[in-house]
Design a protein around this motif. Structure first.
Motif, PDB file in Angstrom:
ATOM      1  N   GLU A 168      11.009   2.535   2.196  1.00 24.18           N
ATOM      2  CA  GLU A 168      10.293   1.728   1.275  1.00 24.18           C
ATOM      3  C   GLU A 168       9.049   1.245   2.473  1.00 24.18           C
ATOM      4  OE1 GLU A 168      11.276  -0.697  -1.800  1.00 24.18           O
ATOM      5  OE2 GLU A 168      13.380   0.058  -1.753  1.00 24.18           O
ATOM      6  N   PRO A 169       8.225   2.048   2.928  1.00 18.16           N
ATOM      7  CA  PRO A 169       7.451   1.689   4.269  1.00 18.16           C
ATOM      8  C   PRO A 169       6.168   0.993   3.663  1.00 18.16           C
ATOM      9  CG  PRO A 169       7.124   3.921   3.658  1.00 18.16           C
ATOM     10  CD  PRO A 169       8.238   3.504   2.839  1.00 18.16           C
ATOM     11  N   PHE A 170       5.929   1.110   2.147  1.00 15.78           N
ATOM     12  CA  PHE A 170       4.720   0.640   1.607  1.00 15.78           C
ATOM     13  C   PHE A 170       4.938  -0.820   0.860  1.00 15.78           C
ATOM     14  CE2 PHE A 170       4.297   5.378   1.486  1.00 15.78           C
ATOM     15  CZ  PHE A 170       4.014   5.335   2.696  1.00 15.78           C
ATOM     16  N   ALA A 172       5.410  -3.812   1.040  1.00 13.66           N
ATOM     17  CA  ALA A 172       4.940  -5.145   1.513  1.00 13.66           C
ATOM     18  C   ALA A 172       3.231  -4.904   1.196  1.00 13.66           C
ATOM     19  CB  ALA A 172       5.260  -5.491   2.928  1.00 13.66           C
ATOM     20  N   LEU A 173       2.827  -3.997   0.953  1.00 12.49           N
ATOM     21  CA  LEU A 173       1.422  -3.718   0.836  1.00 12.49           C
ATOM     22  C   LEU A 173       0.894  -3.973  -0.620  1.00 12.49           C
ATOM     23  CD1 LEU A 173       1.120  -0.645   3.439  1.00 12.49           C
ATOM     24  CD2 LEU A 173       1.230  -3.031   3.903  1.00 12.49           C
ATOM     25  N   ASP A 174      -0.341  -4.295  -0.846  1.00 10.20           N
ATOM     26  CA  ASP A 174      -0.808  -4.346  -2.085  1.00 10.20           C
ATOM     27  C   ASP A 174      -1.352  -3.242  -2.634  1.00 10.20           C
ATOM     28  OD1 ASP A 174      -3.161  -6.811  -0.866  1.00 10.20           O
ATOM     29  OD2 ASP A 174      -3.424  -4.593  -0.806  1.00 10.20           O
ATOM     30  N   THR A 175      -1.658  -2.935  -3.721  1.00  9.06           N
ATOM     31  CA  THR A 175      -1.736  -1.549  -4.640  1.00  9.06           C
ATOM     32  C   THR A 175      -2.926  -0.620  -3.716  1.00  9.06           C
ATOM     33  OG1 THR A 175      -1.477  -2.771  -6.533  1.00  9.06           O
ATOM     34  CG2 THR A 175      -2.022  -0.657  -6.792  1.00  9.06           C
ATOM     35  N   GLY A 176      -4.033  -1.165  -3.596  1.00 11.24           N
ATOM     36  CA  GLY A 176      -4.988  -0.344  -2.967  1.00 11.24           C
ATOM     37  C   GLY A 176      -4.679   0.274  -1.721  1.00 11.24           C
ATOM     38  N   LEU A 177      -4.152  -0.671  -0.786  1.00  9.77           N
ATOM     39  CA  LEU A 177      -3.868  -0.471   0.391  1.00  9.77           C
ATOM     40  C   LEU A 177      -2.615   0.597   0.571  1.00  9.77           C
ATOM     41  CD1 LEU A 177      -4.416  -1.113   3.258  1.00  9.77           C
ATOM     42  CD2 LEU A 177      -2.981  -2.947   3.277  1.00  9.77           C
ATOM     43  N   ARG A 178      -1.620   0.198  -0.328  1.00  9.27           N
ATOM     44  CA  ARG A 178      -0.660   1.014  -0.462  1.00  9.27           C
ATOM     45  C   ARG A 178      -0.868   2.585  -0.775  1.00  9.27           C
ATOM     46  NH1 ARG A 178       4.294  -1.543  -3.373  1.00  9.27           N
ATOM     47  NH2 ARG A 178       5.312   0.343  -3.934  1.00  9.27           N
ATOM     48  N   GLU A 179      -1.697   2.692  -1.626  1.00 10.33           N
ATOM     49  CA  GLU A 179      -2.193   4.227  -2.025  1.00 10.33           C
ATOM     50  C   GLU A 179      -2.681   4.990  -0.914  1.00 10.33           C
ATOM     51  OE1 GLU A 179      -3.492   3.998  -6.285  1.00 10.33           O
ATOM     52  OE2 GLU A 179      -4.573   5.826  -5.598  1.00 10.33           O
ATOM     53  N   ASN A 180      -3.443   4.125  -0.276  1.00 11.84           N
ATOM     54  CA  ASN A 180      -4.412   4.720   1.068  1.00 11.84           C
ATOM     55  C   ASN A 180      -3.273   4.896   2.167  1.00 11.84           C
ATOM     56  OD1 ASN A 180      -6.822   4.449   0.022  1.00 11.84           O
ATOM     57  ND2 ASN A 180      -7.259   2.574   0.912  1.00 11.84           N
ATOM     58  N   ARG A 182      -0.085   5.770   1.857  1.00 16.27           N
ATOM     59  CA  ARG A 182       0.826   6.735   1.224  1.00 16.27           C
ATOM     60  C   ARG A 182      -0.164   8.099   1.431  1.00 16.27           C
ATOM     61  NH1 ARG A 182       1.471   5.622  -4.109  1.00 16.27           N
ATOM     62  NH2 ARG A 182      -0.119   7.111  -4.752  1.00 16.27           N
ATOM     63  N   LYS A 183      -1.355   8.028   1.014  1.00 14.00           N
ATOM     64  CA  LYS A 183      -2.056   9.363   1.393  1.00 14.00           C
ATOM     65  C   LYS A 183      -2.210   9.692   2.842  1.00 14.00           C
ATOM     66  CE  LYS A 183      -4.514   9.309  -3.038  1.00 14.00           C
ATOM     67  NZ  LYS A 183      -5.462   8.629  -3.569  1.00 14.00           N
ATOM     68  N   ALA A 184      -2.383   8.629   3.575  1.00 12.71           N
ATOM     69  CA  ALA A 184      -2.592   8.713   5.207  1.00 12.71           C
ATOM     70  C   ALA A 184      -1.330   9.461   5.647  1.00 12.71           C
ATOM     71  CB  ALA A 184      -3.185   7.473   5.717  1.00 12.71           C
ATOM     72  N   VAL A 185      -0.473   8.764   5.365  1.00 15.79           N
ATOM     73  CA  VAL A 185       1.164   9.103   5.705  1.00 15.79           C
ATOM     74  C   VAL A 185       1.491  10.637   5.327  1.00 15.79           C
ATOM     75  CG1 VAL A 185       3.525   8.637   5.584  1.00 15.79           C
ATOM     76  CG2 VAL A 185       1.982   6.906   6.042  1.00 15.79           C
ATOM     77  N   SER A 186       1.145  10.857   4.194  1.00 14.08           N
ATOM     78  CA  SER A 186       1.254  12.239   3.617  1.00 14.08           C
ATOM     79  C   SER A 186       0.510  13.497   4.616  1.00 14.08           C
ATOM     80  CB  SER A 186       0.890  12.316   2.178  1.00 14.08           C
ATOM     81  OG  SER A 186       1.830  12.325   1.232  1.00 14.08           O
ATOM     82  N   ARG A 187      -0.700  13.160   4.987  1.00 12.37           N
ATOM     83  CA  ARG A 187      -1.650  13.735   5.562  1.00 12.37           C
ATOM     84  C   ARG A 187      -0.948  14.129   7.261  1.00 12.37           C
ATOM     85  NH1 ARG A 187      -6.060  11.157   3.474  1.00 12.37           N
ATOM     86  NH2 ARG A 187      -6.081   9.987   5.074  1.00 12.37           N
ATOM     87  N   VAL A 188      -0.570  13.001   7.735  1.00  9.30           N
ATOM     88  CA  VAL A 188      -0.149  12.951   9.078  1.00  9.30           C
ATOM     89  C   VAL A 188       1.280  13.853   9.120  1.00  9.30           C
ATOM     90  CG1 VAL A 188       1.156  11.570  10.928  1.00  9.30           C
ATOM     91  CG2 VAL A 188      -0.982  10.712   9.834  1.00  9.30           C
TER      92      VAL A 188
END
Ligand code: ADP
Ligand code: MG
Length: 353
Positions: A168-170, A172-180, A182-188
């Motif tokens: 559950e690494p995301f 604590a983050l709010d919705t917009g940031l959370r989505e970003n 998730r995508k960044a982590v996916s890419r990495v």
């Protein structure tokens, strides 16, 4: 990522059980994780998600069953490989950075002692998680929650793990940031070719992140499969409702057609007789023009929600609660309107386990 790009199995979990005193945290869990894949583990709070990750990481030992990574046992009976020898990275909910160390020191923490190219590697990792080098000298409390999580990820990546566990690494983050994030982590992870297991209680996050979704409930693995299969063909109504909204109706099935409050609907089963059918709300389209026939009803409530609005329709001639349909804000009907309903695709029938 498609199944064909997986080069075999990375992790094999077989019949793993774990009790904490009287609490059965995990009950005979078996799950395969293909190399290069992304698995999302979902389930309500207390269903055993964190326990499963901690057993994979080596912070806990299973009471029964085995864990195998790349063909080698990590845990089997009394023999257990210690956590630091597993080549597994873990990022927890709170990131758990060392508050007294700088960002650079935090990231380099996982490096082997006296690594010569320390500074260059720190910069590389920072770039991977898309953070600015100006942050290196700061302390964790001088970063936002999202930035801290990126640092935690960079630190975990620094150990060059074969498998990355994200608990559950995301959250604590709010919705917009959370989505970003998730995508960044996916890419990495994808760029580094690292297999990942993400624990989340957010079904949207799970469905969009993963190639494989595993549903836990009360310590049991209820179902595992692709996001499409889990969403469109859940094994039971609890799983269906956990993964999204659903319209559930009693029906009688004969030869692939269900007779229900919506009339005759095609179903994805060879079963016959009394069943419960499930439609995802987006399979039902609301029409106000009555030139062609559809299932008739009238609108009892409209909830405007921007891009996704909810229309409650009472079906004509049946004593069932109104069904909730998701629709766009374009040509939204009003309460009292007579409408026709069209159904796209087949309704699903729960086959059980
Ligand atoms: P989740 O991450 O899905 O919320 P957990 O794996 O943390 O679930 O917990 C599963 C169950 O095991 C819960 O009932 C929890 O209270 C219990 N549990 C977890 N860790 C411990 C522990 N160290 N000692 C006792 N009970 C625990
Ligand atoms: Mg947890």
């Amino acid at each position: 990522m498609t199944a064909s790009s997986h080069q075999g199995l990375l992790l094999k979990i077989e019949n793993v059980s774990k009790n904490y005193g009287p609490v059965k945290a995990l009950r005979s869990i078996s799950l395969d994780v293909p190399a290069g894949s992304r698995t999302a583990v979902v389930g309500p709070s207390g269903s055993g998600k964190t326990t499963l990750l901690r057993i994979i990481a080596g912070f806990e030992r299973p009471d029964e069953g085995s864990i195998m990574l790349s063909g080698d046992y990590l845990a089997r009976g009394a023999s257990v490989v210690p956590a630091h020898k597993r080549g597994i990275g873990i990022v927890s909910q709170d990131g758990a950075l060392f508050p007294h160390l700088s960002i650079a020191q935090n990231i380099a923490f996982g490096f082997e002692r006296g690594a010569p190219d320390r500074d260059r590697r720190v910069l590389e990792l920072l770039e991977m998680v898309e953070l600015d080098p100006s942050m290196l000298s700061r302390r964790p409390h001088e970063l936002s929650g999202g930035q801290q999580q990126r640092v935690a990820l960079a630190r975990a990546l620094g150990r060059k793990p074969r498998l990355m566990l994200l608990d559950e690494p995301f959250s604590a983050l709010d919705t917009g940031l959370r989505e970003n994030m998730r995508k960044a982590v996916s890419r990495v992870l994808q760029a580094a070719g690292i297999t990942a297991i993400l624990v989340t209680h957010d079904q949207t996050e799970a469905l969009s992140f993963a190639d494989q979704v595993a549903v836990l409930r009360e310590g049991r693995l209820i179902q595992a499969g692709s996001p499409q299969v889990l969403y469109l063909k859940p094994c039971d109504r609890e799983t269906a409702l956990f993964l999204g909204d659903a319209v559930l109706l009693p029906a009688i099935v004969r030869n692939g057609i269900a007779d229900c409050a919506l009339g005759r609907v095609a179903v994805d089963t060879t079963r016959q007789g009394k069943v419960e059918i499930m439609l995802r709300p987006e399979q039902i389209r609301v029409r106000t023009d009555r030139s062609t026939p559809g299932y008739a009803g009238h609108v009892v409530d409209v909830e405007f929600g921007g891009s996704v609005c909810t229309v409650a329709v009472a079906l004509q001639g049946v004593a069932l609660p109104p069904i909730l349909i998701k629709t766009s804000s374009v040509a939204l009907p009003s309460p009292g309107d007579q409408v026709q309903l069209d159904i796209a695709g087949k309704a699903h029938v729960f086959e059980g386990r």
